[in-house]
Design a protein around this motif. Structure first.
Motif, mmCIF file in Angstrom:
data_model
loop_
_atom_site.group_PDB
_atom_site.id
_atom_site.type_symbol
_atom_site.label_atom_id
_atom_site.label_comp_id
_atom_site.label_asym_id
_atom_site.label_seq_id
_atom_site.Cartn_x
_atom_site.Cartn_y
_atom_site.Cartn_z
ATOM 1 N N UNK A 40 -1.568 -12.776 0.250
ATOM 2 C CA UNK A 40 -0.467 -13.708 0.480
ATOM 3 C C UNK A 40 0.065 -13.585 1.897
ATOM 4 N N UNK A 41 0.269 -12.363 2.378
ATOM 5 C CA UNK A 41 0.775 -12.206 3.742
ATOM 6 C C UNK A 41 -0.248 -12.682 4.764
ATOM 7 N N UNK A 42 -1.535 -12.483 4.496
ATOM 8 C CA UNK A 42 -2.577 -12.980 5.409
ATOM 9 C C UNK A 42 -2.546 -14.507 5.473
ATOM 10 N N UNK A 43 -2.386 -15.162 4.319
ATOM 11 C CA UNK A 43 -2.327 -16.620 4.281
ATOM 12 C C UNK A 43 -1.086 -17.119 5.017
ATOM 13 N N UNK A 44 0.063 -16.486 4.792
ATOM 14 C CA UNK A 44 1.303 -16.895 5.468
ATOM 15 C C UNK A 44 1.192 -16.711 6.982
ATOM 16 N N UNK A 45 0.624 -15.590 7.408
ATOM 17 C CA UNK A 45 0.460 -15.323 8.840
ATOM 18 C C UNK A 45 -0.491 -16.344 9.474
ATOM 19 N N UNK A 46 -1.573 -16.672 8.773
ATOM 20 C CA UNK A 46 -2.528 -17.650 9.295
ATOM 21 C C UNK A 46 -1.870 -19.018 9.459
ATOM 22 N N UNK A 47 -1.137 -19.444 8.457
ATOM 23 C CA UNK A 47 -0.468 -20.750 8.539
ATOM 24 C C UNK A 47 0.587 -20.769 9.632
#
Length: 93
Positions: A40-47
């Motif tokens: 989840x944090x990887x997805x949020x950081x990517x976005x």
């Protein structure tokens, strides 16, 4: 703490309700919580990074305001999810 919060019974896991208020909270508190947190944090950081790149490239003022608000929301979500004690909650065990 508000009066309404003071009236809530505390569950054994230290939350007011004893259950997650969202599906994400349930998954973060479950046995795979750390993995859910990392994904989840990887997805949020990517976005957030992709949105920042759009903002840096230049947007019309109205679109920039919208993008800026969305970026702030992504950063806040990242902060909340990364601080969640993933996988550490017990659910009636």
């Amino acid at each position: 703490m508000s009066a309404m919060q003071d009236d809530l019974p505390m569950a054994g896991d230290g939350t007011a309700t004893g259950f997650g208020m969202t599906d994400l909270e349930e998954r973060l508190g479950g046995p795979q919580g750390r993995d859910v947190q990392e994904r989840t944090t990887a997805m949020l950081a990517d976005r957030a990074q992709r949105l920042r790149a759009l903002m840096d490239a230049g947007l019309p003022p109205n679109e920039f305001r919208k993008a800026s608000a969305a970026h702030a929301a992504l950063e806040a979500a990242f902060d909340i999810v990364s601080r969640f004690p993933a996988g550490s909650q017990t659910r009636g065990q």
